[in-house]
Scaffold this motif. Structure first.
Motif, PDB file in Angstrom:
ATOM      1  N   TYR A 405       0.836  -1.199   0.000  1.00 38.45           N
ATOM      2  CA  TYR A 405       0.000   0.000   0.000  1.00 38.45           C
ATOM      3  C   TYR A 405       0.874   1.253   0.000  1.00 38.45           C
ATOM      4  CZ  TYR A 405      -2.860   3.704   2.052  1.00 38.45           C
ATOM      5  OH  TYR A 405      -3.482   4.893   2.313  1.00 38.45           O
ATOM      6  N   GLN A 406       0.494   2.248  -0.809  1.00 38.95           N
ATOM      7  CA  GLN A 406       1.216   3.514  -0.890  1.00 38.95           C
ATOM      8  C   GLN A 406       0.292   4.656  -0.464  1.00 38.95           C
ATOM      9  OE1 GLN A 406       4.441   3.398  -1.851  1.00 38.95           O
ATOM     10  NE2 GLN A 406       4.311   1.209  -2.279  1.00 38.95           N
ATOM     11  N   THR A 407       0.857   5.659   0.195  1.00 45.56           N
ATOM     12  CA  THR A 407       0.084   6.824   0.620  1.00 45.56           C
ATOM     13  C   THR A 407      -0.443   7.589  -0.591  1.00 45.56           C
ATOM     14  OG1 THR A 407       1.457   7.061   2.604  1.00 45.56           O
ATOM     15  CG2 THR A 407       0.146   8.973   1.928  1.00 45.56           C
ATOM     16  N   PRO A 408      -1.764   7.741  -0.747  1.00 45.55           N
ATOM     17  CA  PRO A 408      -2.292   8.515  -1.878  1.00 45.55           C
ATOM     18  C   PRO A 408      -1.858   9.982  -1.779  1.00 45.55           C
ATOM     19  CG  PRO A 408      -4.018   7.218  -0.818  1.00 45.55           C
ATOM     20  CD  PRO A 408      -2.832   7.165   0.078  1.00 45.55           C
ATOM     21  N   GLY A 409      -1.560  10.575  -2.923  1.00 49.82           N
ATOM     22  CA  GLY A 409      -1.222  11.985  -2.943  1.00 49.82           C
ATOM     23  C   GLY A 409       0.136  12.327  -2.360  1.00 49.82           C
ATOM     24  N   TYR A 410       0.988  11.333  -2.187  1.00 49.86           N
ATOM     25  CA  TYR A 410       2.316  11.598  -1.644  1.00 49.86           C
ATOM     26  C   TYR A 410       3.098  12.488  -2.616  1.00 49.86           C
ATOM     27  CZ  TYR A 410       6.847  10.710   0.516  1.00 49.86           C
ATOM     28  OH  TYR A 410       8.062  10.866   1.152  1.00 49.86           O
ATOM     29  N   PRO A 411       3.819  13.528  -2.144  1.00 53.05           N
ATOM     30  CA  PRO A 411       4.102  13.915  -0.751  1.00 53.05           C
ATOM     31  C   PRO A 411       3.148  14.962  -0.177  1.00 53.05           C
ATOM     32  CG  PRO A 411       5.489  15.188  -2.205  1.00 53.05           C
ATOM     33  CD  PRO A 411       4.637  14.315  -3.108  1.00 53.05           C
ATOM     34  N   LEU A 412       2.098  15.377  -0.916  1.00 54.63           N
ATOM     35  CA  LEU A 412       1.215  16.422  -0.414  1.00 54.63           C
ATOM     36  C   LEU A 412       0.456  15.972   0.831  1.00 54.63           C
ATOM     37  CD1 LEU A 412      -0.249  17.910  -3.732  1.00 54.63           C
ATOM     38  CD2 LEU A 412       1.570  18.840  -2.278  1.00 54.63           C
ATOM     39  N   THR A 413       0.043  14.709   0.855  1.00 54.54           N
ATOM     40  CA  THR A 413      -0.727  14.208   1.998  1.00 54.54           C
ATOM     41  C   THR A 413       0.057  14.304   3.303  1.00 54.54           C
ATOM     42  OG1 THR A 413      -1.985  12.742   0.545  1.00 54.54           O
ATOM     43  CG2 THR A 413      -2.012  12.241   2.898  1.00 54.54           C
ATOM     44  N   PRO A 414       1.268  13.756   3.375  1.00 54.08           N
ATOM     45  CA  PRO A 414       2.012  13.918   4.636  1.00 54.08           C
ATOM     46  C   PRO A 414       2.373  15.362   4.945  1.00 54.08           C
ATOM     47  CG  PRO A 414       3.394  12.879   2.967  1.00 54.08           C
ATOM     48  CD  PRO A 414       1.999  12.893   2.436  1.00 54.08           C
ATOM     49  N   LEU A 415       2.658  16.173   3.924  1.00 58.56           N
ATOM     50  CA  LEU A 415       2.994  17.578   4.173  1.00 58.56           C
ATOM     51  C   LEU A 415       1.807  18.332   4.766  1.00 58.56           C
ATOM     52  CD1 LEU A 415       5.118  18.465   1.005  1.00 58.56           C
ATOM     53  CD2 LEU A 415       5.938  18.210   3.369  1.00 58.56           C
ATOM     54  N   LEU A 416       0.589  18.018   4.300  1.00 59.56           N
ATOM     55  CA  LEU A 416      -0.606  18.651   4.862  1.00 59.56           C
ATOM     56  C   LEU A 416      -0.779  18.251   6.322  1.00 59.56           C
ATOM     57  CD1 LEU A 416      -3.203  20.296   4.581  1.00 59.56           C
ATOM     58  CD2 LEU A 416      -4.334  18.231   3.700  1.00 59.56           C
ATOM     59  N   PHE A 417      -0.564  16.989   6.613  1.00 61.41           N
ATOM     60  CA  PHE A 417      -0.694  16.508   7.991  1.00 61.41           C
ATOM     61  C   PHE A 417       0.338  17.181   8.896  1.00 61.41           C
ATOM     62  CE2 PHE A 417       0.175  13.495  11.444  1.00 61.41           C
ATOM     63  CZ  PHE A 417      -1.107  13.258  11.908  1.00 61.41           C
ATOM     64  N   ILE A 418       1.570  17.289   8.420  1.00 65.04           N
ATOM     65  CA  ILE A 418       2.637  17.926   9.203  1.00 65.04           C
ATOM     66  C   ILE A 418       2.324  19.402   9.440  1.00 65.04           C
ATOM     67  CG2 ILE A 418       5.070  18.623   9.140  1.00 65.04           C
ATOM     68  CD1 ILE A 418       5.554  15.979   7.531  1.00 65.04           C
ATOM     69  N   ALA A 419       1.850  20.096   8.392  1.00 64.30           N
ATOM     70  CA  ALA A 419       1.527  21.518   8.527  1.00 64.30           C
ATOM     71  C   ALA A 419       0.388  21.734   9.524  1.00 64.30           C
ATOM     72  CB  ALA A 419       1.154  22.090   7.160  1.00 64.30           C
ATOM     73  N   ALA A 420      -0.642  20.888   9.455  1.00 64.60           N
ATOM     74  CA  ALA A 420      -1.787  21.035  10.358  1.00 64.60           C
ATOM     75  C   ALA A 420      -1.374  20.849  11.807  1.00 64.60           C
ATOM     76  CB  ALA A 420      -2.876  20.027   9.981  1.00 64.60           C
ATOM     77  N   ASN A 421      -0.572  19.846  12.062  1.00 66.00           N
ATOM     78  CA  ASN A 421      -0.151  19.591  13.437  1.00 66.00           C
ATOM     79  C   ASN A 421       0.832  20.647  13.931  1.00 66.00           C
ATOM     80  OD1 ASN A 421      -1.151  16.808  14.636  1.00 66.00           O
ATOM     81  ND2 ASN A 421      -0.896  16.520  12.440  1.00 66.00           N
ATOM     82  N   SER A 422       1.653  21.177  13.033  1.00 66.39           N
ATOM     83  CA  SER A 422       2.547  22.276  13.419  1.00 66.39           C
ATOM     84  C   SER A 422       1.742  23.490  13.850  1.00 66.39           C
ATOM     85  CB  SER A 422       3.465  22.648  12.253  1.00 66.39           C
ATOM     86  OG  SER A 422       4.284  21.563  11.875  1.00 66.39           O
ATOM     87  N   TRP A 423       0.652  23.753  13.135  1.00 65.11           N
ATOM     88  CA  TRP A 423      -0.251  24.858  13.471  1.00 65.11           C
ATOM     89  C   TRP A 423      -0.836  24.668  14.869  1.00 65.11           C
ATOM     90  CZ3 TRP A 423      -5.815  25.503  11.269  1.00 65.11           C
ATOM     91  CH2 TRP A 423      -6.270  26.802  11.519  1.00 65.11           C
ATOM     92  N   ILE A 424      -1.330  23.455  15.144  1.00 63.77           N
ATOM     93  CA  ILE A 424      -1.913  23.160  16.456  1.00 63.77           C
ATOM     94  C   ILE A 424      -0.867  23.327  17.550  1.00 63.77           C
ATOM     95  CG2 ILE A 424      -2.876  21.314  17.879  1.00 63.77           C
ATOM     96  CD1 ILE A 424      -4.204  20.229  15.335  1.00 63.77           C
ATOM     97  N   ILE A 425       0.332  22.808  17.320  1.00 61.37           N
ATOM     98  CA  ILE A 425       1.389  22.863  18.332  1.00 61.37           C
ATOM     99  C   ILE A 425       1.789  24.306  18.626  1.00 61.37           C
ATOM    100  CG2 ILE A 425       3.831  22.309  18.739  1.00 61.37           C
ATOM    101  CD1 ILE A 425       3.260  19.679  17.163  1.00 61.37           C
ATOM    102  N   PHE A 426       1.929  25.110  17.584  1.00 60.57           N
ATOM    103  CA  PHE A 426       2.338  26.508  17.758  1.00 60.57           C
ATOM    104  C   PHE A 426       1.350  27.269  18.642  1.00 60.57           C
ATOM    105  CE2 PHE A 426       1.941  30.939  16.272  1.00 60.57           C
ATOM    106  CZ  PHE A 426       3.200  31.403  16.628  1.00 60.57           C
ATOM    107  N   PHE A 427       0.060  27.145  18.328  1.00 58.66           N
ATOM    108  CA  PHE A 427      -0.932  27.880  19.100  1.00 58.66           C
ATOM    109  C   PHE A 427      -1.160  27.266  20.480  1.00 58.66           C
ATOM    110  CE2 PHE A 427      -2.093  29.561  14.888  1.00 58.66           C
ATOM    111  CZ  PHE A 427      -2.105  30.910  15.201  1.00 58.66           C
ATOM    112  N   SER A 428      -0.879  25.962  20.634  1.00 60.94           N
ATOM    113  CA  SER A 428      -0.955  25.350  21.961  1.00 60.94           C
ATOM    114  C   SER A 428       0.062  25.989  22.893  1.00 60.94           C
ATOM    115  CB  SER A 428      -0.694  23.845  21.865  1.00 60.94           C
ATOM    116  OG  SER A 428      -1.667  23.200  21.099  1.00 60.94           O
ATOM    117  N   VAL A 429       1.268  26.180  22.374  1.00 63.10           N
ATOM    118  CA  VAL A 429       2.334  26.778  23.177  1.00 63.10           C
ATOM    119  C   VAL A 429       1.959  28.199  23.579  1.00 63.10           C
ATOM    120  CG1 VAL A 429       4.741  27.530  23.148  1.00 63.10           C
ATOM    121  CG2 VAL A 429       4.119  25.332  22.142  1.00 63.10           C
ATOM    122  N   ARG A 430       1.331  28.926  22.663  1.00 64.13           N
ATOM    123  CA  ARG A 430       0.971  30.326  22.938  1.00 64.13           C
ATOM    124  C   ARG A 430      -0.189  30.457  23.917  1.00 64.13           C
ATOM    125  NH1 ARG A 430       0.306  34.162  17.861  1.00 64.13           N
ATOM    126  NH2 ARG A 430      -0.414  35.432  19.611  1.00 64.13           N
TER     127      ARG A 430
END
Length: 473
Positions: A405-430
């Motif tokens: 099995y391969q991740t659909p939409g790679y590498p956009l799919t993992p990059l979107l997931f990483i960006a979303a979680n980075s957003w959550i982490i940044f504002f959590s810290v603030r």
């Protein structure tokens, strides 16, 4: 059912696709969707923003499931994120992920789900919610004893014993509870929109949607949503016990996550339809409030009892899943060896099961529900994001794995997931520095424990990389 054995750790492969999918759904649906929408409305104050938040959470979870599906197909072993990070970044980072799972991924959600069960159960049967005894040495509240906490402790103890007794018994209990919970949600949604006394006017705009979306409060709300969606990776943790894991792990992750996303959107739409958002903001028992708004006060106790029963599947799923990580860590020699042993009679990782239960008990006695949610959401986002970064590192180093099995939409799919979680982490810290400090403190203690238990074998050849490279199905 056909059984097969992994020659290294002797875990039995007896979990099929349906049970693995049920496990994902059971891990996801529960405490979060019945409790967090009130906190989100308190932050956002707009019904459309609430639905948008849940939609984004579902899309992010699906991106994560796509990525974890590929990792599960590549490394179909017990341990989930611990195994994936061991393969991508090595033992130290993998150990920290497992340590986070011990406290944040499973023990804290078990505590939160048990507390949510106690809240709905108390409401259903009119049990007292006051009269707590608080142990406060030097004026600092440390331990709280009440009927509320005692019920939660009883739940933890019951399911710990069930899953200690055996995987087959635990799976049957798990499947039954999850079937009941999903049936309850579907009946509630259909009945609420068909016969309930709600109003479409509750969906009217309160704020500018774009301004809300770009605000810090939207990111903070995603912390609560990420907690509610946590569990989308559950099947990966039982990689050593799933039949045909290279096909069934990705399928279970994707099917389970997609089903839950649809249910969450419909359920939150029903909450808004049922009650004006001003009456839901800040409330924990949003499901019960919606039931009263739709069907009157006479239904509230019956609904609360049904939700309480449904929440038991969350506790059961977490109690079943988590110990496989600590077991894998101990098998690798980076955690205390006692947690890498199976009970000879029941063939379960008994020591790991009881360790997890003990930590959950401490959390029930010492932490508030809302604090647990922030603590869980921030730390799990950090761990999941790092795991997906690890997938990209493995892809860069080894390329695609043929016939898997391969991740659909790679590498956009993992990059979107990483960006979303980075957003959550940044504002959590603030916005939530105290909860973040507790999370970082958990990681720091994990680093110290690794120095005491794991470094002595850091240079040894990893037996899991040899004996388990091609597991027996």
């Amino acid at each position: 059912m056909k059984k097969s054995f992994n020659t290294k750790n002797d875990l039995t492969r007896e979990v099929g696709l349906s049970s693995a999918t049920v496990l994902v759904i059971a891990n996801m649906v529960g405490t979060g969707v019945f409790t967090t929408s009130g906190f989100i409305l308190k932050e956002l104050g707009d019904p459309r923003a609430l639905l948008l938040c849940w939609l984004f959470g579902g899309l992010f979870a699906l991106c994560g499931a796509f990525c974890f599906g590929e990792l599960g197909a590549r490394f179909p072993r017990a341990g989930g994120e611990y195994v994936f990070l061991r393969e991508s970044f090595g033992r130290p980072v993998a150990f920290l992920s497992g340590w986070i799972s011990l406290f944040v991924g499973f023990s804290a959600p078990i505590a939160a789900a048990s507390m949510a069960f106690s809240s709905y159960f108390s409401q259903a049967f009119g049990l007292p919610t006051d009269g707590a005894f608080v142990f406060s040495p030097f004026g600092v509240p440390m331990i709280t004893l009440s009927w509320f906490n005692l019920i939660a402790l009883l739940v933890i103890g019951t399911f710990t014993l069930i899953h200690y007794h055996g995987l087959r018994t635990g799976t049957k209990v798990q499947n039954g509870l999850t079937l009941f919970k999903i049936t309850l949600i579907i009946v509630f949604i259909i009945g609420g929109f068909t016969f309930g006394k709600g109003s479409i006017e509750h969906f009217s705009a309160r704020q500018d949607l774009f301004a809300t979306f770009s605000s810090e409060k939207f990111a903070v709300s995603l912390i609560f949503v990420s907690f509610a969606y946590s569990g989308w990776n559950a099947a990966a943790y039982l990689g050593g016990e799933i039949i045909n894991p290279r096909r069934n792990i990705p399928s279970a992750l994707l099917i389970g996550t997609a089903v839950v996303t649809v249910l969450y959107l419909l359920l939150n739409a029903l909450y808004i339809y049922a009650v004006p958002i001003g009456q839901l903001a800040g409330e924990v028992e949003v499901g019960a409030k919606a039931a009263i708004g739709l069907f009157g006060t006479n239904i509230s106790r019956f609904f609360s009892a049904a939700v309480a029963l449904g929440l038991l599947s969350v506790v059961s799923a977490m109690v079943m899943t988590g110990p496989r990580i600590y077991y894998a860590m101990a098998q690798d020699g980076v955690f205390f060896s006692v947690f890498g042993k199976l009970n000879p009679l029941h063939h379960t990782p008994a020591s790991s099961i009881f360790l997890q239960a003990g930590i959950a008990v401490i959390m029930v006695l010492s932490a508030s529900f809302e604090t647990l949610l922030i603590y869980i959401g921030f730390t799990l986002s950090l761990s999941a994001m790092l795991t997906v970064v690890g997938l990209m590192r493995i892809r860069w180093r080894e390329g695609k794995a043929p016939n898997l099995y391969q991740t659909p939409g790679y590498p956009l799919t993992p990059l979107l997931f990483i960006a979303a979680n980075s957003w959550i982490i940044f504002f959590s810290v603030r916005s939530q520095p105290v909860a973040v400090l507790f999370a970082l403190g958990t990681i720091a203690v994990g680093m110290l424990v690794y120095l005491l238990t794991g470094t002595k074998k850091e240079d040894d050849q990893d037996p899991a990389l040899t004996a388990e490279t091609e597991p027996t199905y």
